[in-house]
Write an enzyme that holds these catalytic residues in place. Structure first.
Site, PDB file in Angstrom:
ATOM      1  N   CYS A  18       0.837  -1.201   0.000  1.00 52.96           N
ATOM      2  CA  CYS A  18       0.000   0.000   0.000  1.00 52.96           C
ATOM      3  C   CYS A  18       0.875   1.256   0.000  1.00 52.96           C
ATOM      4  O   CYS A  18       1.825   1.360   0.786  1.00 52.96           O
ATOM      5  CB  CYS A  18      -0.916   0.010   1.214  1.00 52.96           C
ATOM      6  SG  CYS A  18      -2.024   1.453   1.251  1.00 52.96           S
TER       7      CYS A  18
ATOM      8  N   CYS B 269       0.469   5.056   6.740  1.00 51.29           N
ATOM      9  CA  CYS B 269      -0.161   4.967   8.059  1.00 51.29           C
ATOM     10  C   CYS B 269       0.812   4.381   9.065  1.00 51.29           C
ATOM     11  O   CYS B 269       1.364   3.294   8.858  1.00 51.29           O
ATOM     12  CB  CYS B 269      -1.420   4.105   7.975  1.00 51.29           C
ATOM     13  SG  CYS B 269      -2.590   4.634   6.713  1.00 51.29           S
TER      14      CYS B 269
ATOM     15  N   CYS C  66       0.384   0.621  10.261  1.00 49.65           N
ATOM     16  CA  CYS C  66       0.041  -0.445   9.326  1.00 49.65           C
ATOM     17  C   CYS C  66       1.242  -1.210   8.786  1.00 49.65           C
ATOM     18  O   CYS C  66       2.118  -0.635   8.124  1.00 49.65           O
ATOM     19  CB  CYS C  66      -0.758   0.121   8.163  1.00 49.65           C
ATOM     20  SG  CYS C  66      -1.372  -1.173   7.062  1.00 49.65           S
TER      21      CYS C  66
ATOM     22  N   CYS D 185     -15.819 -10.102   5.667  1.00 47.18           N
ATOM     23  CA  CYS D 185     -15.227  -8.839   5.244  1.00 47.18           C
ATOM     24  C   CYS D 185     -13.985  -9.108   4.386  1.00 47.18           C
ATOM     25  O   CYS D 185     -13.174  -9.973   4.718  1.00 47.18           O
ATOM     26  CB  CYS D 185     -14.833  -8.012   6.457  1.00 47.18           C
ATOM     27  SG  CYS D 185     -16.186  -7.757   7.626  1.00 47.18           S
TER      28      CYS D 185
ATOM     29  N   CYS E 286     -18.889  -7.376   3.402  1.00 51.26           N
ATOM     30  CA  CYS E 286     -18.257  -6.107   3.775  1.00 51.26           C
ATOM     31  C   CYS E 286     -16.942  -6.019   3.017  1.00 51.26           C
ATOM     32  O   CYS E 286     -16.299  -7.039   2.758  1.00 51.26           O
ATOM     33  CB  CYS E 286     -18.022  -6.054   5.278  1.00 51.26           C
ATOM     34  SG  CYS E 286     -17.223  -4.528   5.873  1.00 51.26           S
TER      35      CYS E 286
ATOM     36  N   CYS F 260     -19.339   0.969   7.977  1.00 45.29           N
ATOM     37  CA  CYS F 260     -18.556   0.389   9.070  1.00 45.29           C
ATOM     38  C   CYS F 260     -17.359   1.307   9.263  1.00 45.29           C
ATOM     39  O   CYS F 260     -16.509   1.412   8.386  1.00 45.29           O
ATOM     40  CB  CYS F 260     -18.117  -1.031   8.701  1.00 45.29           C
ATOM     41  SG  CYS F 260     -17.047  -1.829   9.927  1.00 45.29           S
TER      42      CYS F 260
ATOM     43  N   ARG G 204     -17.774  -3.130  17.673  1.00 45.97           N
ATOM     44  CA  ARG G 204     -17.000  -4.342  17.437  1.00 45.97           C
ATOM     45  C   ARG G 204     -15.617  -4.286  18.067  1.00 45.97           C
ATOM     46  O   ARG G 204     -14.858  -3.337  17.869  1.00 45.97           O
ATOM     47  CB  ARG G 204     -16.840  -4.594  15.935  1.00 45.97           C
ATOM     48  CG  ARG G 204     -15.976  -5.814  15.608  1.00 45.97           C
ATOM     49  CD  ARG G 204     -15.844  -6.034  14.121  1.00 45.97           C
ATOM     50  NE  ARG G 204     -17.143  -6.283  13.540  1.00 45.97           N
ATOM     51  CZ  ARG G 204     -17.540  -5.773  12.379  1.00 45.97           C
ATOM     52  NH1 ARG G 204     -16.754  -4.975  11.702  1.00 45.97           N
ATOM     53  NH2 ARG G 204     -18.737  -6.070  11.919  1.00 45.97           N
TER      54      ARG G 204
END
Length: 342
Positions: A78, A82, A85, A122, A153, A213, A285
């Site tokens: 990616c 972040c 991550c 998901c 999801c 979400c 969650r």
């Protein structure tokens, strides 16, 4: 004002006398000022738990727990930076970039998730934003997951309006796009995108008729006010998200936040409790980091209003409590799971 009590609360053996004024907005459309959310965080712990339980029981009388499984359908590489991550190309974490999985692999994983008791499946892909050809492939996955009787999801990064509509047309039930933290602290976590870009994608998702979400991460060095600002941002969405994942930072070596101080377990429970109060009808969650919380803290989270967990042995690329351990804990607590379609 005093904390709102249930009709029979006056007969309880426990009587709380909080020193802060808290307005009950559970049935109102009024916005939540950050200061009002902070006032909830500042309540005595037992009073906060009592308040959260009162709200939870009023809106979720069945008391069931949704079991969701998350599969990384495209891992690593990616371009975002972040700080939390391990899938970022900017960090040396040992995670290799893979291509998008084929539909047959996804079907096998989704069937296994359903067999293990999951009701929502998901699919996560490590993109800044997908290309239209990626949306076409993911749409095939969505249709296959739906055919198994599971809720679907996806979390694919930032979306253009036409991409959100394509996912909606494919039958996608939920789109996950976390805000991560409050607006003021966001720039300390990621610099390759703006907070508003997250909000824009969420607006595109809503406009396409997909349920939202959206949640955040606790333990990235943020202040209590940043946590209050995150929950205020979520609660003030019109409407607020149907699902709110709360993550405890998994400190992965090689990421900029790997040396962050672990979050105090009771502070994490407070986040769950406040989220329940300000978003009474959302599925709250327990997500990443459950493995490090242990059974006792997870139990407090359920008491505070958590009613969904990510279920399985892996959450994207980090560990997660194994499914049989989760089942045993829910059985010990007398908590039933939300059932899938036949």
């Amino acid at each position: 004002m005093s904390i709102p009590h249930s009709p029979d609360a006056s007969t309880s053996a426990l009587h709380w006398h909080p020193k802060v004024a808290v307005t009950d907005r559970t049935a109102a459309a009024e916005p939540w000022p950050v200061a009002q959310v902070q006032a909830l965080f500042d309540m005595p712990f037992m009073a906060l738990m009592f308040h959260a339980q009162t709200v939870h029981h009023a809106h979720w009388p069945a008391g069931d727990i949704e079991l969701a499984t998350l599969l990384s359908v495209k891992t690593g590489g990616c371009p975002e930076n972040c700080g939390y991550c391990p899938q970022s190309a900017a960090h040396d974490t040992g995670v290799k970039a893979d291509k998008l999985m084929d539909v047959a692999e996804v079907i096998r994983a989704a069937q296994a998730a359903k067999d293990a008791g999951a009701s929502r499946f998901c699919m996560g892909a490590a993109w800044r934003s997908p290309k239209d050809r990626d949306i076409a492939q993911v749409s095939e996955m969505i249709a296959a997951v739906k055919a198994l009787g599971l809720e679907s999801c996806a979390t694919l990064g930032m979306l253009a309006p036409h991409q959100a509509q394509a996912l909606s047309d494919a039958g996608l039930d939920f789109y996950n796009h976390n805000l991560d933290t409050g607006p003021a602290y966001y720039r300390d976590v990621v610099s390759t995108r703006q907070y508003q870009e997250r909000l824009d994608t969420l607006a595109h998702v809503r406009a396409a008729g997909i349920r939202v979400c959206c949640g955040g991460i606790v333990g990235m060095g943020e202040t209590p006010v940043d946590r209050a600002a995150l929950l205020a941002q979520l609660a003030n969405m019109q409407p607020y998200p149907e699902s709110v994942p709360i993550n405890s930072l998994v400190r992965v070596p090689g990421t900029p936040l790997a040396d962050s101080e672990p979050v105090d377990p009771l502070d994490f429970v407070r986040v769950i409790a406040v989220a329940r109060i300000v978003m009474p009808k959302a599925r709250i969650r327990l997500s990443a980091g459950r493995q490090q919380l242990g059974e006792a803290v997870q139990t407090l989270c359920f008491m505070a209003g958590a009613n969904s967990i990510f279920y399985g042995d892996k959450l994207l690329v980090t560990g997660n409590p194994e499914a049989d351990c989760d089942a045993k804990l829910l059985a010990k607590l007398g908590l039933a799971s939300l059932k899938t379609a036949a």
